[in-house]
Design an enzyme around this catalytic site. Sequence first.
Site, PDB file in Angstrom:
ATOM      1  CB  ALA A  67      35.723  43.739  42.186  1.00 24.41           C
ATOM      2  CE1 TYR A 186      33.790  37.778  37.899  1.00 24.05           C
ATOM      3  CE2 TYR A 186      34.614  39.936  37.217  1.00 24.05           C
ATOM      4  CZ  TYR A 186      34.854  38.632  37.630  1.00 24.05           C
ATOM      5  OH  TYR A 186      36.140  38.171  37.775  1.00 24.05           O
TER       6      TYR A 186
END
Length: 371
Positions: A67, A186
């Site tokens: 990520a 997220y």
Amino acid sequence: MEAAAAAATTTTIPLLTPYKMGPFNLSHRIVLAPLTRNRSYNNIPQPHAILYYSQRTTNGGFLIAEATGVNDTAQGYQNTPGIWTEEQVEAWKPIVDAVHEKGGIFFCQIWHCGRVSTYGFQPNGEAPISCTSKGVTPGLGGGDWSPPRPLRTEEIPQIVNDFRLAGRNAIKAGFDGVEIHGANGYLIDQFMKDQVNDRTDQYGGSLENRCRFALEIVEAVVNEIGAERVGIRLSPHANYMEAQDSNPEALGLYMAKALNKYQILYLHILEPRLFNAQDKLDAPPYSLLPMRKAFDGTFIASGGYNRDDGNKAVAENYTDLVAYGRSFLANPDLPKRFELNAALNKYDRSTFYTPDPVVGYTDYPFLEVQA
């Protein structure tokens, strides 16, 4: 004679059959899942990542990078990489080159943590941004998370644009494409889940409104780099970082259908972790099959798969590809081990997120070394 027998055996292993994913010819169906490793000091990818990723590259293999933040408010963890500055783009280039030199296909997962952050990770010590002012319980996941502030409606297009620019920068760095991180609690996931999103504007309330932010990002990135270079990861069933939805099946199915409009390359879905392999394949409502059938592009399943249930999932057309995380982390030659049905190295959880550039990172042994 033995070589011929081995070759014949290989062709019968579903995970090791070739697959055409849009413009990319994959030699097998084993994907390196995106794995945060916390070794990109000061948010800059480091030279030791060259060895880490190239170790896990096979000719025609598909890898998804860890990520990677889209802007300076995206961070929530120490030493995670970004792709919003020229320095970061330049630092990624030799890593990407190393994967390409071994014939791999490499996508960058682009990411914003949203409320899973602290004042210390934010510019000028400001509050993390989210769809809401509701914070993550401090201490959850080991973090002392700070209360977020909800994005104003007029601020949202800027975040969408940051994802677009991250897509552009990823291609500039040499990546073959990007995976939009819409999972694991997220920022994008926060908008989609009704247990988090308490907005009253066009980004809250109905399922369509809650998914608007995600789809605007998809559209922007597709328009920037092309649909054949875009995937997305979702976790509709999950409750990571207290991001839960009251009807995960409806959420997943809505997104699978809505994404077809943009003709993106793939949809990567995370399985509910508390269910075993047989449940994945046979037990509604937790099966991913409705999403798999609704989505027109390549389908990737991940979350707790081993060799046997990965083979079964591909053989039964439950998924096109299977992404492996912890087992690929600990076994850089995972496709070879699956081919030979060899024993796997055990992963060491204590070194997943440490800053050491070798230990628990590039020192897991290959089969030939062990032999």
